[in-house]
Design a protein around this motif. Structure first.
Motif, PDB file in Angstrom:
ATOM      1  N   LEU A 237       0.837  -1.195   0.000  1.00 49.94           N
ATOM      2  CA  LEU A 237       0.000   0.000   0.000  1.00 49.94           C
ATOM      3  C   LEU A 237       0.874   1.247   0.000  1.00 49.94           C
ATOM      4  CD1 LEU A 237      -2.860  -1.179   0.160  1.00 49.94           C
ATOM      5  CD2 LEU A 237      -1.415  -2.379   1.798  1.00 49.94           C
ATOM      6  N   GLN A 238       0.688   2.100  -0.997  1.00 49.67           N
ATOM      7  CA  GLN A 238       1.478   3.319  -1.117  1.00 49.67           C
ATOM      8  C   GLN A 238       0.596   4.542  -0.920  1.00 49.67           C
ATOM      9  OE1 GLN A 238       3.237   2.527  -5.107  1.00 49.67           O
ATOM     10  NE2 GLN A 238       5.165   2.248  -4.002  1.00 49.67           N
ATOM     11  N   ILE A 239       1.066   5.491  -0.131  1.00 49.86           N
ATOM     12  CA  ILE A 239       0.262   6.649   0.234  1.00 49.86           C
ATOM     13  C   ILE A 239       1.047   7.929  -0.014  1.00 49.86           C
ATOM     14  CG2 ILE A 239      -0.918   7.821   2.143  1.00 49.86           C
ATOM     15  CD1 ILE A 239      -1.287   4.993   3.384  1.00 49.86           C
ATOM     16  N   GLY A 240       0.464   8.834  -0.811  1.00 44.91           N
ATOM     17  CA  GLY A 240       1.048  10.151  -1.010  1.00 44.91           C
ATOM     18  C   GLY A 240       1.737  10.363  -2.341  1.00 44.91           C
TER      19      GLY A 240
ATOM     20  N   THR B  79      -4.180  13.209  -5.451  1.00 41.61           N
ATOM     21  CA  THR B  79      -5.486  13.669  -5.930  1.00 41.61           C
ATOM     22  C   THR B  79      -6.606  12.820  -5.329  1.00 41.61           C
ATOM     23  OG1 THR B  79      -4.475  14.357  -8.022  1.00 41.61           O
ATOM     24  CG2 THR B  79      -6.868  14.152  -7.978  1.00 41.61           C
ATOM     25  N   GLU B  80      -6.402  11.501  -5.274  1.00 42.90           N
ATOM     26  CA  GLU B  80      -7.397  10.627  -4.652  1.00 42.90           C
ATOM     27  C   GLU B  80      -7.497  10.904  -3.154  1.00 42.90           C
ATOM     28  OE1 GLU B  80      -8.397   5.881  -3.850  1.00 42.90           O
ATOM     29  OE2 GLU B  80      -6.644   6.435  -5.047  1.00 42.90           O
ATOM     30  N   ILE B  81      -6.374  11.125  -2.502  1.00 43.27           N
ATOM     31  CA  ILE B  81      -6.391  11.409  -1.063  1.00 43.27           C
ATOM     32  C   ILE B  81      -7.159  12.687  -0.777  1.00 43.27           C
ATOM     33  CG2 ILE B  81      -4.924  12.060   0.893  1.00 43.27           C
ATOM     34  CD1 ILE B  81      -2.819  10.114  -0.228  1.00 43.27           C
ATOM     35  N   VAL B  82      -6.948  13.715  -1.597  1.00 47.62           N
ATOM     36  CA  VAL B  82      -7.675  14.976  -1.413  1.00 47.62           C
ATOM     37  C   VAL B  82      -9.168  14.773  -1.652  1.00 47.62           C
ATOM     38  CG1 VAL B  82      -8.009  17.298  -2.333  1.00 47.62           C
ATOM     39  CG2 VAL B  82      -5.692  16.434  -1.932  1.00 47.62           C
ATOM     40  N   ALA B  83      -9.514  14.015  -2.691  1.00 44.28           N
ATOM     41  CA  ALA B  83     -10.924  13.819  -3.047  1.00 44.28           C
ATOM     42  C   ALA B  83     -11.663  12.982  -2.008  1.00 44.28           C
ATOM     43  CB  ALA B  83     -11.034  13.178  -4.423  1.00 44.28           C
ATOM     44  N   ARG B  84     -11.025  11.936  -1.497  1.00 40.41           N
ATOM     45  CA  ARG B  84     -11.700  11.003  -0.586  1.00 40.41           C
ATOM     46  C   ARG B  84     -11.435  11.301   0.880  1.00 40.41           C
ATOM     47  NH1 ARG B  84     -10.152   5.069  -1.901  1.00 40.41           N
ATOM     48  NH2 ARG B  84     -11.788   4.748  -0.337  1.00 40.41           N
ATOM     49  N   GLY B  85     -10.313  11.943   1.154  1.00 42.51           N
ATOM     50  CA  GLY B  85      -9.903  12.184   2.525  1.00 42.51           C
ATOM     51  C   GLY B  85      -8.879  11.146   2.965  1.00 42.51           C
ATOM     52  N   LEU B  86      -7.857  11.600   3.685  1.00 41.74           N
ATOM     53  CA  LEU B  86      -6.786  10.705   4.103  1.00 41.74           C
ATOM     54  C   LEU B  86      -7.289   9.605   5.022  1.00 41.74           C
ATOM     55  CD1 LEU B  86      -3.801   9.933   4.222  1.00 41.74           C
ATOM     56  CD2 LEU B  86      -3.502  11.645   6.035  1.00 41.74           C
ATOM     57  N   GLU B  87      -8.181   9.936   5.943  1.00 44.01           N
ATOM     58  CA  GLU B  87      -8.649   8.932   6.898  1.00 44.01           C
ATOM     59  C   GLU B  87      -9.362   7.774   6.190  1.00 44.01           C
ATOM     60  OE1 GLU B  87      -8.078   8.682  10.242  1.00 44.01           O
ATOM     61  OE2 GLU B  87      -6.678  10.291   9.758  1.00 44.01           O
TER      62      GLU B  87
ATOM     63  N   CYS C 101      -8.879   6.781   3.092  1.00 42.69           N
ATOM     64  CA  CYS C 101      -7.871   6.008   2.360  1.00 42.69           C
ATOM     65  C   CYS C 101      -7.070   5.124   3.305  1.00 42.69           C
ATOM     66  CB  CYS C 101      -6.945   6.953   1.597  1.00 42.69           C
ATOM     67  SG  CYS C 101      -7.745   7.855   0.235  1.00 42.69           S
ATOM     68  N   LEU C 102      -6.740   5.639   4.490  1.00 41.77           N
ATOM     69  CA  LEU C 102      -6.013   4.836   5.460  1.00 41.77           C
ATOM     70  C   LEU C 102      -6.840   3.631   5.904  1.00 41.77           C
ATOM     71  CD1 LEU C 102      -4.336   7.527   7.748  1.00 41.77           C
ATOM     72  CD2 LEU C 102      -3.183   5.979   6.165  1.00 41.77           C
ATOM     73  N   THR C 103      -8.108   3.863   6.213  1.00 39.26           N
ATOM     74  CA  THR C 103      -8.968   2.773   6.660  1.00 39.26           C
ATOM     75  C   THR C 103      -9.035   1.667   5.617  1.00 39.26           C
ATOM     76  OG1 THR C 103     -10.298   4.264   8.024  1.00 39.26           O
ATOM     77  CG2 THR C 103     -11.313   2.176   7.377  1.00 39.26           C
ATOM     78  N   GLU C 104      -9.181   2.050   4.363  1.00 33.74           N
ATOM     79  CA  GLU C 104      -9.217   1.059   3.288  1.00 33.74           C
ATOM     80  C   GLU C 104      -7.890   0.322   3.184  1.00 33.74           C
ATOM     81  OE1 GLU C 104     -11.199   1.857  -0.695  1.00 33.74           O
ATOM     82  OE2 GLU C 104      -9.074   1.930  -1.265  1.00 33.74           O
ATOM     83  N   SER C 105      -6.787   1.040   3.297  1.00 39.80           N
ATOM     84  CA  SER C 105      -5.467   0.408   3.175  1.00 39.80           C
ATOM     85  C   SER C 105      -5.219  -0.556   4.324  1.00 39.80           C
ATOM     86  CB  SER C 105      -4.366   1.478   3.129  1.00 39.80           C
ATOM     87  OG  SER C 105      -4.173   2.100   4.383  1.00 39.80           O
ATOM     88  N   PHE C 106      -5.725  -0.257   5.514  1.00 41.72           N
ATOM     89  CA  PHE C 106      -5.542  -1.146   6.657  1.00 41.72           C
ATOM     90  C   PHE C 106      -6.204  -2.503   6.392  1.00 41.72           C
ATOM     91  CE2 PHE C 106      -5.156   2.373  10.130  1.00 41.72           C
ATOM     92  CZ  PHE C 106      -4.080   2.912   9.453  1.00 41.72           C
ATOM     93  N   ALA C 107      -7.396  -2.451   5.833  1.00 41.95           N
ATOM     94  CA  ALA C 107      -8.120  -3.700   5.556  1.00 41.95           C
ATOM     95  C   ALA C 107      -7.351  -4.561   4.559  1.00 41.95           C
ATOM     96  CB  ALA C 107      -9.514  -3.385   5.030  1.00 41.95           C
ATOM     97  N   ILE C 108      -6.783  -3.935   3.548  1.00 40.23           N
ATOM     98  CA  ILE C 108      -6.001  -4.686   2.560  1.00 40.23           C
ATOM     99  C   ILE C 108      -4.735  -5.238   3.207  1.00 40.23           C
ATOM    100  CG2 ILE C 108      -4.734  -4.537   0.378  1.00 40.23           C
ATOM    101  CD1 ILE C 108      -6.672  -2.236  -0.398  1.00 40.23           C
ATOM    102  N   ALA C 109      -4.061  -4.413   4.000  1.00 43.14           N
ATOM    103  CA  ALA C 109      -2.792  -4.819   4.609  1.00 43.14           C
ATOM    104  C   ALA C 109      -2.943  -6.012   5.536  1.00 43.14           C
ATOM    105  CB  ALA C 109      -2.173  -3.643   5.358  1.00 43.14           C
TER     106      ALA C 109
ATOM    107  N   GLN D 183      -0.731  15.819   9.074  1.00 41.93           N
ATOM    108  CA  GLN D 183      -1.328  14.621   8.490  1.00 41.93           C
ATOM    109  C   GLN D 183      -0.409  13.415   8.641  1.00 41.93           C
ATOM    110  OE1 GLN D 183      -2.106  16.393   4.553  1.00 41.93           O
ATOM    111  NE2 GLN D 183      -4.237  15.724   4.768  1.00 41.93           N
ATOM    112  N   LEU D 184       0.884  13.608   8.409  1.00 42.68           N
ATOM    113  CA  LEU D 184       1.813  12.479   8.519  1.00 42.68           C
ATOM    114  C   LEU D 184       1.901  11.992   9.959  1.00 42.68           C
ATOM    115  CD1 LEU D 184       3.874  10.540   7.351  1.00 42.68           C
ATOM    116  CD2 LEU D 184       5.621  12.311   7.666  1.00 42.68           C
ATOM    117  N   LEU D 185       2.012  12.902  10.911  1.00 37.65           N
ATOM    118  CA  LEU D 185       2.112  12.495  12.310  1.00 37.65           C
ATOM    119  C   LEU D 185       0.865  11.744  12.752  1.00 37.65           C
ATOM    120  CD1 LEU D 185       3.705  15.729  13.814  1.00 37.65           C
ATOM    121  CD2 LEU D 185       4.840  13.535  13.428  1.00 37.65           C
TER     122      LEU D 185
END
Length: 337
Positions: free
Chosen positions: A185-188, A213-221, A223-231, A267-269
């Motif tokens: 999972l790659q972010i940013g 662009t996707e992070i801005v459109a959907r929101g970082l939180e 995207c993170l939640t979705e990435s956690f499920a995949i990970a 956001q990173l912290l």
């Protein structure tokens, strides 16, 4: 473990934590986290200088270097609630890429095999290959996933005639089998690289890359939640890779390949804290801090705080698992608890 020591700055540990020696397993027996410096920048394609990153990350703090850092947000003192040790720097000679990477991998594997979490201070992102591979070797094959914060995909193939460099470690990791492409999972990501051929290779590996662009459109939180499920699908532990250039250069100017338009420091912290609080992190790295280009130590301070947020999240995760009131980010600081 051979050490550079004064060659790259003061021979100090991270914020004053105790030192250990990777050649003496008894010195890190029972450790929760072992910090390992990887002062290698022989894989840079633009501006070198990340070899000075470990030194800068260890000392970038205005508070006493007393091995204590109480977190206001998480109500833990990670440097005391966890047993955090510093093994110093792996000996890395910039003219010997393969030798340096092998030495880093061996050091990281020793830590991971002992049951501790290796926390690597880079160095350029070339070191992701030995860092993640050394960690994954300590666990069942194919059961470690990767969450990777970066402006760049780092999935190039051959650069300047070489297989190893800071733009290629993620391809080498997937090819080695250490990390599955479909649990990567790659972010940013942002900017103007990689080119379509490399993107096609990434798609064929079923990688999931969250471009800004996707992070801005959907929101970082989200995207993170979705990435956690995949990970966590079919994987037992996470390797967390943080390239400081995931942040906008206004927040992290001291890096070799700055790309405008990234995450904020806040956001990173918050993201790193959440990952280390919610997920089973088995290994971690902070890379590409290059002090020669850092204005007022902005990037080094951010990298230092990324490490502290990660450790504090791990400490709070353990505390909550032991019972009692769970951490609530909405809880006021001064509420009598």
């Amino acid at each position: 473990m051979p050490r550079y020591g004064p060659m790259y700055g003061p021979d100090i540990t991270f914020l004053g934590v105790d030192r250990c020696d990777l050649d003496d397993p008894a010195s890190y027996e029972g450790a929760d986290v072992v910090i390992v410096g990887a002062p290698f920048d022989g894989g840079t394609s633009n501006r070198p200088g990340a070899r000075f990153g470990p030194m800068a990350l260890r000392q970038a703090c205005y508070l006493p270097h007393d091995g204590s850092r109480p977190s206001l947000a998480l109500r833990v003192d990670a440097l005391r609630d966890l047993r955090v040790l510093d093994a110093g720097d792996v000996e890395c000679y910039s003219g010997d890429v393969e030798g340096s990477l092998a030495a880093i991998e061996e050091a990281v594997h020793r830590v991971a095999a002992s049951g501790a979490i290796p926390l690597v201070l880079g160095g350029d992102h070339t070191v992701a290959l030995p860092d993640a591979r050394g960690t994954a070797r300590a666990y069942a094959p194919g059961r470690t996933s990767m969450i990777h914060f970066d402006a760049h995909a780092d999935t190039g193939n051959i650069a300047f005639g070489h297989l190893y460099g800071h733009g290629q470690p993620m391809r080498r990791l997937i090819e080695s089998g250490a990390i599955r492409g479909d649990r990567f999972l790659q972010i940013g990501l942002r900017g103007y690289w990689p080119e379509p051929e490399t993107l096609s290779w990434m798609a064929a590996q079923n990688m999931r890359s969250y471009e800004m662009t996707e992070i801005v459109a959907r929101g970082l939180e989200e995207c993170l939640t979705e990435s956690f499920a995949i990970a966590l699908d079919e994987c037992d532990q996470i390797f967390l890779s943080v390239d400081i250039d995931v942040c906008d250069p206004g927040h992290a100017p001291g890096t070799g390949t700055p790309e405008p338009g990234g995450l904020t420091a806040r956001q990173l912290l918050d993201a790193v804290r959440r990952i280390c609080y919610e997920l089973p992190v088995a290994g971690m790295e902070v890379v590409e801090v290059a002090p020669p280009y850092d204005h007022a130590d902005i990037t080094a301070y951010l990298g230092n705080r990324v490490i502290l947020e990660a450790l504090s999240g791990m400490a709070r995760r353990r505390k909550d698992a032991q019972g009692g009131p769970r951490w609530d980010p909405r809880q006021p600081l001064l509420d009598g608890r």
